[in-house]
Design a protein around this motif. Sequence first.
Motif, PDB file in Angstrom:
ATOM      1  N   ALA A 146     -12.402  -4.106 -17.559  1.00  0.00           N
ATOM      2  CA  ALA A 146     -12.911  -2.925 -16.845  1.00  0.00           C
ATOM      3  C   ALA A 146     -12.151  -2.736 -15.537  1.00  0.00           C
ATOM      4  N   LYS A 147     -12.281  -1.547 -14.948  1.00  0.00           N
ATOM      5  CA  LYS A 147     -11.441  -1.181 -13.805  1.00  0.00           C
ATOM      6  C   LYS A 147     -12.240  -1.014 -12.513  1.00  0.00           C
ATOM      7  N   LEU A 148     -11.604  -1.443 -11.445  1.00  0.00           N
ATOM      8  CA  LEU A 148     -12.061  -1.182 -10.084  1.00  0.00           C
ATOM      9  C   LEU A 148     -11.116  -0.159  -9.481  1.00  0.00           C
ATOM     10  N   VAL A 149     -11.644   0.981  -9.050  1.00  0.00           N
ATOM     11  CA  VAL A 149     -10.825   2.044  -8.459  1.00  0.00           C
ATOM     12  C   VAL A 149     -11.358   2.317  -7.062  1.00  0.00           C
ATOM     13  N   TYR A 150     -10.510   2.197  -6.057  1.00  0.00           N
ATOM     14  CA  TYR A 150     -10.980   2.357  -4.678  1.00  0.00           C
ATOM     15  C   TYR A 150      -9.871   2.903  -3.784  1.00  0.00           C
ATOM     16  N   TRP A 151     -10.291   3.455  -2.639  1.00  0.00           N
ATOM     17  CA  TRP A 151      -9.361   3.968  -1.629  1.00  0.00           C
ATOM     18  C   TRP A 151      -9.114   2.890  -0.578  1.00  0.00           C
ATOM     19  N   LEU A 152      -7.861   2.777  -0.161  1.00  0.00           N
ATOM     20  CA  LEU A 152      -7.463   1.779   0.828  1.00  0.00           C
ATOM     21  C   LEU A 152      -6.679   2.463   1.945  1.00  0.00           C
ATOM     22  N   PRO A 153      -7.200   2.487   3.191  1.00  0.00           N
ATOM     23  CA  PRO A 153      -6.474   3.139   4.288  1.00  0.00           C
ATOM     24  C   PRO A 153      -5.362   2.237   4.836  1.00  0.00           C
ATOM     25  N   ILE A 154      -4.245   2.832   5.204  1.00  0.00           N
ATOM     26  CA  ILE A 154      -3.138   2.051   5.796  1.00  0.00           C
ATOM     27  C   ILE A 154      -2.544   2.813   6.973  1.00  0.00           C
ATOM     28  N   TYR A 155      -2.003   2.035   7.896  1.00  0.00           N
ATOM     29  CA  TYR A 155      -1.276   2.586   9.042  1.00  0.00           C
ATOM     30  C   TYR A 155       0.152   2.054   8.957  1.00  0.00           C
ATOM     31  N   LEU A 156       1.116   2.960   8.919  1.00  0.00           N
ATOM     32  CA  LEU A 156       2.502   2.558   8.711  1.00  0.00           C
ATOM     33  C   LEU A 156       3.410   3.338   9.645  1.00  0.00           C
ATOM     34  N   ASN A 157       3.906   2.668  10.674  1.00  0.00           N
ATOM     35  CA  ASN A 157       4.756   3.307  11.674  1.00  0.00           C
ATOM     36  C   ASN A 157       6.218   2.928  11.417  1.00  0.00           C
ATOM     37  N   ILE A 158       6.801   3.545  10.371  1.00  0.00           N
ATOM     38  CA  ILE A 158       8.210   3.299  10.048  1.00  0.00           C
ATOM     39  C   ILE A 158       8.881   4.625   9.715  1.00  0.00           C
ATOM     40  N   ASP A 159      10.214   4.609   9.704  1.00  0.00           N
ATOM     41  CA  ASP A 159      10.978   5.795   9.329  1.00  0.00           C
ATOM     42  C   ASP A 159      11.135   5.798   7.811  1.00  0.00           C
ATOM     43  N   ARG A 160      10.379   6.658   7.160  1.00  0.00           N
ATOM     44  CA  ARG A 160      10.400   6.703   5.697  1.00  0.00           C
ATOM     45  C   ARG A 160      11.681   7.324   5.152  1.00  0.00           C
ATOM     46  N   ASN A 161      12.368   8.105   5.957  1.00  0.00           N
ATOM     47  CA  ASN A 161      13.577   8.785   5.484  1.00  0.00           C
ATOM     48  C   ASN A 161      14.675   7.809   5.081  1.00  0.00           C
ATOM     49  N   ASN A 162      14.645   6.616   5.674  1.00  0.00           N
ATOM     50  CA  ASN A 162      15.680   5.630   5.370  1.00  0.00           C
ATOM     51  C   ASN A 162      15.285   4.695   4.228  1.00  0.00           C
ATOM     52  N   LYS A 163      14.148   4.973   3.603  1.00  0.00           N
ATOM     53  CA  LYS A 163      13.661   4.098   2.538  1.00  0.00           C
ATOM     54  C   LYS A 163      13.704   4.814   1.192  1.00  0.00           C
ATOM     55  N   SER A 164      14.099   4.083   0.175  1.00  0.00           N
ATOM     56  CA  SER A 164      14.079   4.638  -1.174  1.00  0.00           C
ATOM     57  C   SER A 164      12.650   4.627  -1.711  1.00  0.00           C
ATOM     58  N   PHE A 165      12.443   5.308  -2.836  1.00  0.00           N
ATOM     59  CA  PHE A 165      11.114   5.358  -3.447  1.00  0.00           C
ATOM     60  C   PHE A 165      10.624   3.955  -3.795  1.00  0.00           C
ATOM     61  N   GLU A 166      11.489   3.140  -4.380  1.00  0.00           N
ATOM     62  CA  GLU A 166      11.103   1.785  -4.773  1.00  0.00           C
ATOM     63  C   GLU A 166      10.824   0.912  -3.557  1.00  0.00           C
ATOM     64  N   GLU A 167      11.604   1.079  -2.480  1.00  0.00           N
ATOM     65  CA  GLU A 167      11.375   0.311  -1.246  1.00  0.00           C
ATOM     66  C   GLU A 167      10.015   0.662  -0.639  1.00  0.00           C
ATOM     67  N   MET A 168       9.676   1.964  -0.651  1.00  0.00           N
ATOM     68  CA  MET A 168       8.381   2.379  -0.103  1.00  0.00           C
ATOM     69  C   MET A 168       7.234   1.825  -0.945  1.00  0.00           C
ATOM     70  N   LYS A 169       7.400   1.820  -2.259  1.00  0.00           N
ATOM     71  CA  LYS A 169       6.361   1.274  -3.137  1.00  0.00           C
ATOM     72  C   LYS A 169       6.105  -0.197  -2.815  1.00  0.00           C
ATOM     73  N   GLN A 170       7.170  -0.936  -2.561  1.00  0.00           N
ATOM     74  CA  GLN A 170       7.034  -2.363  -2.261  1.00  0.00           C
ATOM     75  C   GLN A 170       6.360  -2.580  -0.911  1.00  0.00           C
ATOM     76  N   ILE A 171       6.702  -1.747   0.076  1.00  0.00           N
ATOM     77  CA  ILE A 171       6.082  -1.846   1.402  1.00  0.00           C
ATOM     78  C   ILE A 171       4.588  -1.554   1.316  1.00  0.00           C
ATOM     79  N   LEU A 172       4.231  -0.498   0.599  1.00  0.00           N
ATOM     80  CA  LEU A 172       2.821  -0.119   0.461  1.00  0.00           C
ATOM     81  C   LEU A 172       2.039  -1.182  -0.302  1.00  0.00           C
ATOM     82  N   LYS A 173       2.685  -1.797  -1.269  1.00  0.00           N
ATOM     83  CA  LYS A 173       2.021  -2.818  -2.085  1.00  0.00           C
ATOM     84  C   LYS A 173       1.574  -4.011  -1.251  1.00  0.00           C
ATOM     85  N   GLU A 174       2.269  -4.269  -0.144  1.00  0.00           N
ATOM     86  CA  GLU A 174       1.944  -5.404   0.726  1.00  0.00           C
ATOM     87  C   GLU A 174       0.573  -5.257   1.381  1.00  0.00           C
ATOM     88  N   PHE A 175       0.064  -4.021   1.449  1.00  0.00           N
ATOM     89  CA  PHE A 175      -1.240  -3.795   2.070  1.00  0.00           C
ATOM     90  C   PHE A 175      -2.390  -4.077   1.107  1.00  0.00           C
TER      91      PHE A 175
END
Length: 482
Positions: free
Chosen positions: A378-407
């Motif tokens: 069965a599944k647990l579905v929930y919202w998770l707030p994050i604060y991220l003060n970085i320049d996203r323009n210099n990050k690829s899609f996969e890099e951003m996914k990995q950064i967000l996953k750390e939270f």
Amino acid sequence: MRTHKDSYLFHLTHDFLDFRLPELEMVCENIKKPNCISNHNYSNDSPLFTCVLPDEQTALEIGNRCFLLKSISKLISEGDCLENMIKNLQENKIDLDVEKGSTFKIEIYSFSKIYTQEEKLQKIEKIVDGLKFDDKGLKVCLNDKIVTHKFFYAEEWIQSANEHGELSKENKFLRKCYLAKFICHGQNNAAHKYNLKDRGFIGNTSMDPLLSLIMANMANVDSTAIVFDPFVGTGSLLVGAAHCGAHVLGADLDYNLVHSRGLSSRMGQKYRKKEENILNNLKQYGLESKYIDILAADFSSEYIKKSFIFDAIITDPPYGIREKAKKIGNKGSKINPEINIEEVQGKSVHFVQHIKYNLGDIYLDLLDFASSHLASGAKLVYWLPIYLNIDRNNKSFEEMKQILKEFIPCHENLYLRCFSEQRLTQFTSRLLVTMIKKSKIDVQGNNFDELNTNNKNDKSNRTENKKELLNQFRENYFSPRK
């Protein structure tokens, strides 16, 4: 160009772009056909994409459940322009499967480009002439309810970069055009029924109706499910789950909220009315038969027997921004040791004290709760707030996914299925996280597949780090920007 007999054209909404593909994948799981969407060319840049499906019945089942989908059509042909697409049809002698004397309608859609009505009619005339509809005795019919054959012509316009490498609205090019035969609508209009402006009971944090429905899909909710929301608030998430057929119940620490008391969230209304409650919200939409109960309870305490199992848990915990994150506890006031507690009990009214509930503790408790009360798989579905003060323009899609996953906090009995991001401000966003209860658990609570790969000390350290990241959210949110 291709004319694959099993190819289909999907037309998605242009809302919540990061949620569209995960929802489609979950819908496929819900209809018991996982990975049925193959060879797709999906991109967040466009609401159009083509793919291969097993059959037309699969398309109908997906359309009947997907809330970020406008329509599915059977792909007839595609090309880099209208003329080449028609030429491809004529050269390959593609069978349109139409009967002589039947009716037809052609709908024109263009992404990122606006055509006048006259320009649309010109394109329709080109398609009619190119496909020789007049020779086949087909008649025009604009009534969707009685038309025999409905065709969908779509163009995909993309912004091109200017001389400085920046995307320009003036510089656009036609990437692809499609001609397809309409099969079914999606459920993109379902959320209109649940508009918050018309709902009887709302609060400061009532969830957007469309997001509530998406969460129900992410949890694979159906008519056999019992769904629980431990931070139920005004019950917006339960409305979405009930729409999908589930029986619903929830809990909340706020006694006044559960029992329709206290100050109202509506402008010009001081106090809540008696009829402002979750049950009446469900009655408003004809879903009262799906209601089980709402509890006034403290999530940090064990208020449900561990033997009680849910088919899904969907929730949006308080972040401490618009609603305070609290639990029952002692504020640290001095207690007179000479007072006999047993004598005092029953002679005076006891007011429950609320203390701060750290965000990191909320989410770790939530994962522990899901581990104990979710059925296997069965599944647990929930919202998770994050604060991220970085320049996203210099990050690829996969890099951003990995950064967000750390939270995202982890648990030994749950594994991460997927997550999607909703940007709120320049620095803040929230993730819609879907986790699944593992089925292969030994007596110590470890997953057999991970016994040899995960070190318990490493797990503990990572958990503490993620807990600290979450605890800093509110402080960062209210801190001055530099």
